[in-house]
Every structure is written in structure tokens, then in C-alpha cells.
Design a protein around this motif. Structure first.
Motif, PDB file in Angstrom:
ATOM      1  N   ILE A 282     -65.801 -37.728  25.733  1.00  0.00           N
ATOM      2  CA  ILE A 282     -66.617 -38.063  24.602  1.00  0.00           C
ATOM      3  C   ILE A 282     -65.368 -38.361  23.356  1.00  0.00           C
ATOM      4  O   ILE A 282     -64.738 -37.968  22.924  1.00  0.00           O
ATOM      5  CB  ILE A 282     -67.398 -37.059  24.003  1.00  0.00           C
ATOM      6  CG1 ILE A 282     -68.461 -36.666  25.163  1.00  0.00           C
ATOM      7  CG2 ILE A 282     -68.200 -37.451  22.815  1.00  0.00           C
ATOM      8  CD1 ILE A 282     -69.431 -35.480  25.003  1.00  0.00           C
ATOM      9  N   THR A 283     -65.825 -39.921  22.950  1.00  0.00           N
ATOM     10  CA  THR A 283     -65.012 -40.170  21.764  1.00  0.00           C
ATOM     11  C   THR A 283     -65.991 -40.194  20.525  1.00  0.00           C
ATOM     12  O   THR A 283     -66.933 -40.699  20.417  1.00  0.00           O
ATOM     13  CB  THR A 283     -64.536 -41.842  21.866  1.00  0.00           C
ATOM     14  OG1 THR A 283     -63.776 -41.862  22.972  1.00  0.00           O
ATOM     15  CG2 THR A 283     -63.969 -42.311  20.594  1.00  0.00           C
ATOM     16  N   ASP A 287     -69.449 -42.802  21.437  1.00  0.00           N
ATOM     17  CA  ASP A 287     -70.349 -42.660  22.680  1.00  0.00           C
ATOM     18  C   ASP A 287     -70.847 -41.377  22.459  1.00  0.00           C
ATOM     19  O   ASP A 287     -71.474 -40.755  23.385  1.00  0.00           O
ATOM     20  CB  ASP A 287     -69.601 -42.768  23.747  1.00  0.00           C
ATOM     21  CG  ASP A 287     -68.243 -42.481  23.810  1.00  0.00           C
ATOM     22  OD1 ASP A 287     -67.980 -41.130  23.519  1.00  0.00           O
ATOM     23  OD2 ASP A 287     -67.338 -42.810  24.646  1.00  0.00           O
ATOM     24  N   GLY A 288     -70.624 -40.533  21.448  1.00  0.00           N
ATOM     25  CA  GLY A 288     -71.409 -39.088  21.172  1.00  0.00           C
ATOM     26  C   GLY A 288     -70.802 -38.669  19.884  1.00  0.00           C
ATOM     27  O   GLY A 288     -69.989 -39.197  19.046  1.00  0.00           O
ATOM     28  N   MET A 316     -74.512 -45.563  20.867  1.00  0.00           N
ATOM     29  CA  MET A 316     -73.642 -44.540  21.516  1.00  0.00           C
ATOM     30  C   MET A 316     -73.985 -44.221  22.976  1.00  0.00           C
ATOM     31  O   MET A 316     -73.302 -44.014  23.721  1.00  0.00           O
ATOM     32  CB  MET A 316     -74.006 -43.270  20.825  1.00  0.00           C
ATOM     33  CG  MET A 316     -73.259 -43.040  19.327  1.00  0.00           C
ATOM     34  SD  MET A 316     -73.397 -41.628  18.694  1.00  0.00           S
ATOM     35  CE  MET A 316     -72.243 -41.879  17.261  1.00  0.00           C
ATOM     36  N   GLY A 317     -75.509 -44.451  23.204  1.00  0.00           N
ATOM     37  CA  GLY A 317     -76.121 -44.091  24.475  1.00  0.00           C
ATOM     38  C   GLY A 317     -75.425 -45.207  25.626  1.00  0.00           C
ATOM     39  O   GLY A 317     -75.087 -45.033  26.602  1.00  0.00           O
ATOM     40  N   LYS A 323     -68.714 -46.030  29.454  1.00  0.00           N
ATOM     41  CA  LYS A 323     -67.533 -45.581  29.778  1.00  0.00           C
ATOM     42  C   LYS A 323     -67.602 -44.904  31.102  1.00  0.00           C
ATOM     43  O   LYS A 323     -66.689 -44.944  31.786  1.00  0.00           O
ATOM     44  CB  LYS A 323     -67.602 -44.471  28.810  1.00  0.00           C
ATOM     45  CG  LYS A 323     -66.141 -43.546  28.835  1.00  0.00           C
ATOM     46  CD  LYS A 323     -65.876 -42.383  27.683  1.00  0.00           C
ATOM     47  CE  LYS A 323     -65.068 -43.134  26.670  1.00  0.00           C
ATOM     48  NZ  LYS A 323     -64.889 -41.891  25.578  1.00  0.00           N
ATOM     49  N   ILE A 324     -68.601 -44.083  31.528  1.00  0.00           N
ATOM     50  CA  ILE A 324     -68.934 -43.730  32.647  1.00  0.00           C
ATOM     51  C   ILE A 324     -68.593 -44.596  33.779  1.00  0.00           C
ATOM     52  O   ILE A 324     -67.969 -44.344  34.751  1.00  0.00           O
ATOM     53  CB  ILE A 324     -70.349 -42.857  32.724  1.00  0.00           C
ATOM     54  CG1 ILE A 324     -70.410 -41.570  31.960  1.00  0.00           C
ATOM     55  CG2 ILE A 324     -70.562 -42.311  34.384  1.00  0.00           C
ATOM     56  CD1 ILE A 324     -69.350 -40.623  32.051  1.00  0.00           C
ATOM     57  N   LYS A 325     -69.217 -45.667  33.708  1.00  0.00           N
ATOM     58  CA  LYS A 325     -69.208 -46.631  34.699  1.00  0.00           C
ATOM     59  C   LYS A 325     -67.889 -47.216  35.061  1.00  0.00           C
ATOM     60  O   LYS A 325     -67.476 -47.228  36.157  1.00  0.00           O
ATOM     61  CB  LYS A 325     -70.008 -47.915  34.195  1.00  0.00           C
ATOM     62  CG  LYS A 325     -69.900 -48.950  35.376  1.00  0.00           C
ATOM     63  CD  LYS A 325     -70.775 -50.207  34.794  1.00  0.00           C
ATOM     64  CE  LYS A 325     -70.814 -51.335  35.881  1.00  0.00           C
ATOM     65  NZ  LYS A 325     -71.540 -52.420  35.190  1.00  0.00           N
TER      66      LYS A 325
END
Length: 346
Positions: A282-283, A287-288, A316-317, A323-325
Motif C-alpha cells: 500500500i502506497t 492506493d490506500g 485509490m481503488g 498494482k495487484i495486477k
């Protein structure tokens, strides 16, 4: 290379079981084959003891029968440590390589708070391993002082396909065991303030653990905005995630929580803390949101920020899912493990 993976039943609760389930569903290799042996199953005390003993008894038998080259052991603290410490010694007696994969969110603290005799035992176990994998720099740095080399491999999750139905996200969720370590009581403190500032917003806590203690606080403080969902199935969890606009996990200790990765993959921004491997995924404010563990006022402020600023929440979502991808999806994770096994095989 033929690898025996030794860990809990993939259908049980917890992060290790989720990791093993992902291996079972997604691991592919032209050169490596994984065979699975359960070290533990949920159930009564008798059932758990039986499966622990059975798993250890079968370990050397399966190594010989399946012509195993190396064993990948999934380890955490407490009971998991003792089972896997015995497994490690059995593997070495069988003349095979062993990789210890430590999932414990505070394995460094577990060692630090143990008796001197237990501390020596833990170090002896880790030194028997041909390779040790951990989830965050805290554990890696701590054991480096004992000349134990550890590599970091971040957890990963499958990237879900987009849903055709656009379910309205209205609730705040927390997926994880209820208790102090996960910041559950901080959530309840923030919920008391949130009930005044945003009485329409509902918080759902999914998991087992301190259910009675949490329920008592909910009743005593008359928190109409907090609901206990208990431990839910994968299907129930998916439905809950479709309704979730913010995921809360204000933990005091963590490795790299699967719940954070899973929610980010679904475009859900997280509010969490600067502990363990969480800042690696998480940054803050991109993104959170990250806060210091234990700060209920900042937790409440972060909640208000994301509740009131829908555009920021959506941005952010989207950034979280991207990022996960790109960095925490299963293809990259499986490729990393194939590289580890290939290096291990030399």
C-alpha cells in the motif's frame, strides 16, 4: 524437480491455507511437480492431534514413495512451529533439501519472547533449512543478526474477472481474526465516533477470534453500526467484497495479509498501518491510506476522508487493482517460485 509441500489443509481458515490453495489452483511448471501433504486439519482436539501425527508419520514415507527431491514447509509460530520443526528434522534425516516458508506475522517477536532454550531451538531449526523465505523485511533483518539468510517473497492473489452486475458498494469491511493484533478494538473505538459523523455507514467484521469480547463492547457502547459476520465461506466472502467500499485492517503485527491483497485486487481501497509487509503493497494516499497502529483518531479521520470523498476512494481503488495486477498477481508469483525451485535444484 519433485517437491513435497507440507502445510495445513487448504480448506482450513487462515493465510497459509489460502496460499496453499492458490498453489493448488494456479501452480504450473514444465520442470517442477508439487505433491501436497497435510500437516493439520481443523476440528476437535482429537482430530487435530491425529492429523498432525499422521502428517508427520507420512512425511518420510511420502518422500520415499513419491521420489521427492525437496520439501517446502509452511511455518508460523506456536503449534505450527513445533510441527514444522519436527518435519524439518525428518526431511534432513531423509537426506532431502528443505525450504522453510515463514508466514508468521511476528516470527521475530516469537523468537525474541521465547525462553533462551526455545530461542536456540528456533535458530537450530532455521539453520537446518537449505533456504528460508519470509514475507517482510522486519523478520529478515531480525534473523540476519544471527547470520541466518532469508529471502523475501511477497504473497499474491488471483486477479478476479470483472463482474457483469454492478453491485453498489456501501459497507466497510474487515476480513481477519478478531483481536488486538488485528486492531479490532481500534475499529470499535473509531466506530463509536463514526456513528456520530456518519450514522448511515455500517461496519462488518468477518472472522473468528475474540467474538464474545467484541460483542460485549458492541452492546455496552450501543454500536448500531457494527455487525459480526463470523468466519465466512469463499462464496460468502466474494459477495461481501462486492458490497465493500473500504477495507479496514489497522493491525499491530502482520506479515503480508492476504485480505489486503484480495480486496485491492477487487478495487477496494484499504486503511491499514505501517507494520510488516503492508507498506510494501500500500502506497499511502495513492492506493490506500496508512496510519500508525493504535491511533483511533487517525483511523476515524481516514474513514471520514474516504467515505466523504467518493472520487478519491474510486481513484485509490483503481490504483490498488492496477498494482495487484502488475506486481502481486499469480502469474508473477508462480514464475518467482519456479525460479526459486530452479536455483534450489542446482
Amino acid at each position: 524437480m519433485r517437491i513435497l509441500m507440507f502445510g495445513p489443509d487448504h480448506e482450513t481458515k487462515g493465510g497459509i491455507a489460502t496460499v496453499i490453495a492458490n498453489f493448488k489452483s494456479h501452480f504450473k511448471s514444465s520442470t517442477n511437480t508439487i505433491i501436497y501433504l497435510e500437516s493439520w486439519k481443523e476440528g476437535s482436539l482429537l482430530k487435530r492431534a491425529f492429523h498432525s501425527i499422521y502428517g508427520l508419520a507420512m512425511l518420510p514415507i511420502q518422500i520415499k514413495k513419491q521420489k521427492i527431491d525437496a520439501v517446502h514447509v509452511h511455518m508460523a509460530q506456536d503449534g505450527s512451529y513445533f510441527r514444522k520443526a519436527m518435519a524439518t528434522r525428518l526431511v534432513k534425516r531423509s537426506g532431502k533439501k528443505v525450504l522453510i516458508h515463514i508466514h508468521g506475522s511476528h516470527f521475530d517477536q516469537y523468537h525474541q519472547e521465547s525462553t533462551p532454550r526455545m530461542q536456540r531451538h528456533i535458530l537450530q531449526t532455521l539453520r537446518k533449512a537449505d533456504k528460508v523465505i519470509v514475507l517482510n523485511e522486519d523478520v529478515q533483518t531480525y534473523f540476519a543478526a544471527y547470520d541466518i539468510s532469508m529471502d523475501i517473497v511477497n504473497n499474491a492473489v488471483p486477479v478476479p474477472a470483472p463482474h457483469s452486475e454492478n453491485t453498489k458498494r456501501t459497507q466497510i469491511s474487515c476480513f481477519g481474526q478478531l483481536g488486538t493484533r488485528k486492531g479490532t478494538y481500534d475499529i470499535l473505538g473509531a466506530a463509536e465516533l463514526l456513528q456520530v459523523s456518519h450514522p448511515e455507514v455500517q461496519i462488518h467484521l468477518y472472522g473468528d477470534g475474540d467474538i464474545k469480547q467484541v460483542q460485549d463492547i458492541i452492546i455496552r457502547k450501543q454500536l448500531q453500526n457494527v455487525h459480526l459476520g463470523g468466519w465466512i465461506t469463499a462464496e460468502q466472502k466474494e459477495l461481501a467484497m462486492q458490497r465493500t467500499m473500504i477495507h479496514l485492517l489497522p493491525s499491530y503485527q502482520e506479515g503480508l495479509p492476504m485480505a489486503i491483497l484480495e480486496t485491492m485486487a477487487r478495487g477496494i481501497p484499504n486503511i491499514s498501518t505501517y507494520v510488516g509487509g503492508i507498506p510494501n503493497v500500500i502506497t499511502d494516499r495513492k492506493d490506500g491510506l496508512l496510519i500508525e497502529a493504535g491511533n483511533q483518531e487517525h483511523l476515524w479521520y481516514a474513514l471520514n476522508t474516504l467515505i466523504e470523498q467518493e472520487d478519491k476512494r474510486n481513484q485509490m481503488g483503481e490504483a490498488a487493482a492496477e498494482k495487484i495486477k502488475n506486481h502481486f498477481s499469480m502469474p508473477a508469483y508462480i514464475e518467482k517460485w519456479n525460479q526459486i525451485y530452479a536455483e534450489w535444484d542446482t
